[in-house]
Enzyme design. Structure first.
Site: not given
Lengths: 219, 227
Positions: B59-60
């Site tokens: 998700e980064n």
């Protein structure tokens, strides 16, 4: 207007006490350490800082918090194994925390840059982080109203800038850079390299220079 | 009932963490886009086969995440959501955080695998906060993942250290998401959660009756098609 600045100290000199400052980075990736160090040296205080975390170890944002310059953190994940400076300030009641789910944090920042007055999102519905917020059922799902996060200043890190302020980033260090650049009134970028105008393929520009105000090269 | 429960038991002993990770990996459909949460779910990546053609999301800001970086591969600009240095696979892509969470919230991820403190009979998830008054809350992407992926798999031990079931009638810890969990993989059984209550797909080292004695919500055997 875009300016190229020689030192990080000059780049952050205009940041006033009480400012809301967005700081790029996810953990240490993309964190603009040199700009944060300059902000620390510059003495601005009573800051509201927007970042995914609340500092790691004994560097960057963690030191800004340690030195008592941060009145309030808006972030998604303050508690980490090495977030001791934030932890101490929080337990002493010396720092305010607005905890925001990570995707809501990103979208609220994006909304500010895009001129959106707010949005409904399913993230957080039915949880304590939605308490007190307006909700609706949309398309059969409970959704929570979230508002934009604006900032006076963004401090971000990119890999390269060209003479027009166009930016490219490196790998997962991109993270919050593009959306913070758009959301702040004044965006200050530290880059590893400045290339001549025309030196970046326009097809590959990630942040167009219109969002960028100051660029400083750091070694 | 005894015939049915006997057929549910697929292992004569509880599954260890790696065996459970292998089982989750096997259950992920070929071609899926998957996010593996921090902790036990990360083990699943060790058992994904190349022919499954799974694309991992972090998700980064990346699709096409490869294994954990070692030695010369370590690059501070290339980390996963747990801030561990990782590698990129051919065909990887990078994007900013708002795009990354749009991928999630927009329903483009097929599966996320998360750890949990508790899962309720209707699939409510509690995995971010113990609710202890002196705890510093940290949510990260947990709520976004729970809400966004098409299927939310949980991996956890069935019982706490004190022997209490983590599958509960209603979560007592603060919620991460409402009605979001579709499957729960534990050391003692695989559970399917949803509006129809809790179904058991298979058990490990126990019968359905023995399992029921541990879990305070009604359990039924899942239809054969789910097994």
């Amino acid at each position: 207007m875009l300016t190229f600045i020689d030192t990080v100290g000059e780049a952050v000199a205009g940041i006033k006490d009480g400012s809301t400052v967005m700081i790029g980075g996810f953990g240490n990736a993309g964190q603009p350490f040199e700009l944060i160090d300059a902000l620390l040296d510059g003495g601005a205080t009573d800051l509201t800082v927007v970042n995914n975390n609340a500092g790691q170890g004994d560097q960057g944002l963690a030191l800004l918090i340690k030195e008592g310059r941060v009145r309030k953190m808006i972030c998604s994940f303050p508690r980490q194994s090495d977030s001791w400076h934030f932890d101490a300030k929080y337990k002493a009641g010396e720092i305010e925390l607005e905890l925001v789910p990570q995707g809501n944090l990103a979208e609220r920042i994006r909304a500010a840059g895009a001129g959106i007055g707010g949005f409904f999102t399913p993230t957080g519905y039915g949880t304590m982080l939605a308490e007190g917020k307006e909700t609706r059922i949309i398309d059969g799902r409970g959704q929570v109203f979230e508002t934009p996060i604006h900032a006076d200043v963004a401090l971000i890190k990119a890999l390269k800038a060209d003479g027009k302020g166009n930016l490219v980033y490196r790998k997962t260090a991109r993270n919050f850079g593009p959306i913070m650049a758009a959301a702040a009134k004044h965006t200050i970028v530290q880059v590893s390299e400045i290339v001549p105008t025309g030196g970046l393929d326009p097809e590959n520009v990630v942040t167009p220079g219109i969002y960028v105000n100051s660029i400083v090269k750091v070694a | 009932m005894s015939i049915q429960t006997a057929s549910l038991q697929t292992s004569d002993k509880p599954l260890g963490r790696d065996d459970l990770a292998r089982l989750v990996a096997r259950d992920i459909k070929p071609g899926s886009f998957v996010n593996l949460g921090i902790g036990q779910p990360t083990l699943v990546s060790n058992y994904l086969e190349p022919e499954q053609n799974i694309t991992l999301h972090t998700e980064n800001g990346m699709l096409g995440m490869g294994p954990v970086a070692e030695g010369d591969q370590i690059d501070g600009d290339l980390i996963n959501a747990g801030k561990i240095p990782v590698t990129e696979l051919p065909g990887a892509s990078y994007f900013h955080h708002a795009d990354s969470f749009a991928i999630m919230r927009g329903g483009h991820l097929d599966i996320c695998v998360l750890g949990a403190f508790q899962v309720s009979a209707t699939g409510d998830l509690a995995n971010w906060h113990t609710g202890a008054p002196d705890a510093i809350p940290a949510v990260g992407g947990a709520m976004d993942l729970a809400t966004g992926a098409k299927d939310v798999f949980v991996m956890m031990t069935l019982l706490t250290r004190d022997g209490a079931s983590k599958i509960v009638d209603a979560c007592t810890y603060p919620l991460t998401g409402v009605g979001c969990v579709t499957r729960v993989y534990t050391d003692k059984a695989v559970f399917l959660t949803g509006p129809d209550g809790v179904q058991v797909r298979e058990t490990f080292g126990c019968t359905l009756e023995e399992l029921q004695a541990l879990v305070p919500v009604p359990l039924t055997a899942a239809p054969a098609v789910e097994r």
